[in-house]
Design an enzyme around this catalytic site. Structure first.
Site, mmCIF file in Angstrom:
data_model
loop_
_atom_site.group_PDB
_atom_site.id
_atom_site.type_symbol
_atom_site.label_atom_id
_atom_site.label_comp_id
_atom_site.label_asym_id
_atom_site.label_seq_id
_atom_site.Cartn_x
_atom_site.Cartn_y
_atom_site.Cartn_z
ATOM 1 N NE ARG A 1 -2.864 1.420 3.396
ATOM 2 C CZ ARG A 1 -3.915 1.599 4.468
ATOM 3 N NH1 ARG A 1 -4.907 1.793 3.905
ATOM 4 N NH2 ARG A 1 -3.627 1.696 5.869
ATOM 5 C CG ASP B 1 -4.822 2.702 11.244
ATOM 6 O OD1 ASP B 1 -5.628 3.260 11.703
ATOM 7 O OD2 ASP B 1 -4.745 1.859 10.136
#
Length: 539
Positions: free
Chosen positions: A161, A442
């Protein structure tokens, strides 16, 4: 080494020598010179779109692309080798230990995250590229603390990613302008590994985050074609899965797939960033106030509509409709709390597979068996493309329905402050994901906390349990009480001071910052030795 290209960092010199080779820098420069002006124009278009929303223009499905949505004939590319069955995907940062453990977790794929689970110090970015390169070549085995880390014979399929289009990589400039962080992450992984991945029966596979318009998907497709041509690779070798994690993108799912159709491997419900975007993009709408984060579940009207539309869209075009992340992680030394957390995971994964998802995300290897068992029971084939969800009818109003059952409470403010401070403090210390209160936090979950606090202050929300109005001063008191208790481990006292000041300033702004990672990036760049002139945003 390359005309017009400069490296503004003294960090990770060994990794620089291995990854930032002369030929790789030439590729970076070629991408920047070809696509940077388009990227900048698309970012300006985002600002213009936000101003229209602020003025009261409602979000809707684009009228100019109605013919694409109505045309039943087009489909996306078939799954790339190894992507036929993605029933459980594990995600995590790119440090060496995580890479080995994730690839060995028993999941079908591993999304190696250069974005939300990563703190983009230059050392992290370059060492992450080294780790993925070594993993692909089966040269990643190492020993640490008396323990051996060795890649098993058939590891998970690797997907990288990148960072989003909005982010710069200030440690690399081309012709006196910072590079796109997206292109930096994409290019180094592609240039060093694309042919090796194909040789080993896989391919260069990516997760593409934070897009807000189908033209941003078109830009990625152009990048893919340019890059494949650059190294002489056949068009259509790359695969990209798009994270639908912004509110505008939910209105353009078919268009995004159409733009990437020769390279698409599906869409993913990036649920936490989606909630963040829902609040941020509707910042001028008082009716869009949401309750405590814990009450904004997948059963909330706007979340349920978005999931149903995503599954229908993907299966209509024959690509994977990936589910999202349960934030729960195993709880050590508390059997009862652990069982409660794992039950939440079971309920979440059961909901996803029954809705028609073709796979799901987990954040910890210990959760793999739970998710795998559920998908194995209810998804007998490699995917569920046959579940067309033709019963689904999602209108524009459904995607912005903010009537969520829940309350705004003092504990909600407390947990929001803790999440925003703890994550941001750890991020400045080089750590991109942290366990907090039995959840894996996160950037996305920290962002929800930040913009919720701003939203509650902006519109004078009252606490259901005490009757108090949430003011900047109220948030200040919570910050001052919580901050010192969070110091320790990856969170230094200095960084806690920085993020406490930042959060207090955010709740006082007319509009919240677009991304905390953009706002705070200057601190990481300065620590890496990057001159301030190359940083677009220094706090």
């Amino acid at each position: 080494m390359v005309a017009g290209v400069q490296i503004h960092s003294k960090e990770a010199q060994q990794a620089q020598a291995e990854i930032l080779t002369e030929d790789a820098l030439k590729f970076l420069a070629a991408l920047h010179r070809t696509f940077e002006s388009t990227r900048q124009s698309l970012l300006v278009a985002r600002e213009a779109a936000q101003l229209r929303l602020d003025s009261g223009v409602p979000l809707d499905f684009p009228p100019e692309t109605a013919h694409i949505r109505a045309d039943p004939s087009w489909q996306c590319a078939p799954p790339g080798p190894g992507l036929e069955d993605r029933r459980v995907e594990i995600t995590g940062p790119t440090d060496r230990k995580m890479v080995v453990n994730a690839l060995n977790s028993g999941t079908k794929t591993f999304m190696a995250d250069f974005e939300d689970a990563n703190s983009p110090t230059f050392a992290n970015m370059l060492n992450g590229q080294v780790n993925l390169r070594d993993a692909i070549r089966r040269q990643i085995d190492f020993e640490s603390g008396g323990k051996s880390y060795k890649l098993k014979e058939k590891p998970a399929v690797l997907i990288a990613r990148t960072r989003g289009w909005h982010l710069d990589e200030p440690r690399i400039t081309v012709d006196n302008a910072p590079m796109s962080a997206s292109l930096f992450d994409f290019a180094l992984y592609f240039y060093h590994n694309a042919w090796e991945l194909v040789k080993r029966g896989s391919g260069p596979y990516y997760y593409l985050p934070k897009m807000e318009h189908y033209l941003e998907a078109r830009l990625w497709n152009d990048v893919f074609n340019f890059s494949q041509s650059y190294i002489g690779m056949p068009f259509g070798t790359i695969r990209g899965t798009v994270l639908i994690e912004t509110l505008p993108a939910a209105f353009q799912m078919e268009e995004i797939l159409f733009e990437l159709r020769t390279h698409s491997s599906g869409l993913n419900c990036g649920r936490w960033d989606y909630i963040f975007s829902f609040i941020k993009r509707r910042r001028a709408d008082k009716s869009a106030i949401l309750p405590d984060r814990k009450d904004v579940t997948m059963e909330s009207p706007f979340m349920d509509a978005y999931v149903r539309l995503l599954i229908q869209t993907c299966h209509k075009r024959r690509v994977a409709a990936m589910g999202g992340m349960s934030a729960q992680i195993p709880v050590k030394n508390d059997v009862q709390a652990n069982e409660a957390a794992m039950n939440k995971v079971r309920v979440d994964k059961l909901r996803e597979v029954k809705a028609g998802h073709d796979g799901t995300w987990i954040a910890h290897p210990a959760i793999n068996q739970i998710a795998m068992d559920i998908f194995n029971e209810y998804m007998l084939g490699p995917h569920q493309y046959h579940i067309r969800r033709e019963d689904v009818r999602v209108a524009a109003a459904d995607l912005v329905n903010s009537k969520v059952t829940g309350q705004i409470t003092s504990s909600g403010v407390q947990s929001g402050v803790e999440a925003a401070l703890a994550y941001s403090g750890a991020w400045l210390g080089g750590n991109g994901c942290i366990p907090l209160n039995h959840l894996m936090e996160d950037a996305a979950t920290a962002e929800i906390s930040r913009v919720q606090l701003w939203q509650w202050v902006r519109y004078g929300a009252r606490l259901a349990d005490t009757g108090e109005t949430i003011t900047p001063e109220y948030v200040d008191r919570v910050v001052d009480a919580a901050g010192p208790k969070l110091v320790g481990g990856p969170i230094s006292e200095k960084n806690m001071e920085i993020v406490s000041k930042y959060l207090k300033a955010q709740v006082r702004k007319e509009w919240p910052g677009e991304f905390l990672t953009s706002d705070l990036m200057g601190h990481l760049a300065v620590a890496d030795g990057c001159p301030a002139q190359w940083q677009r945003s220094v706090l």
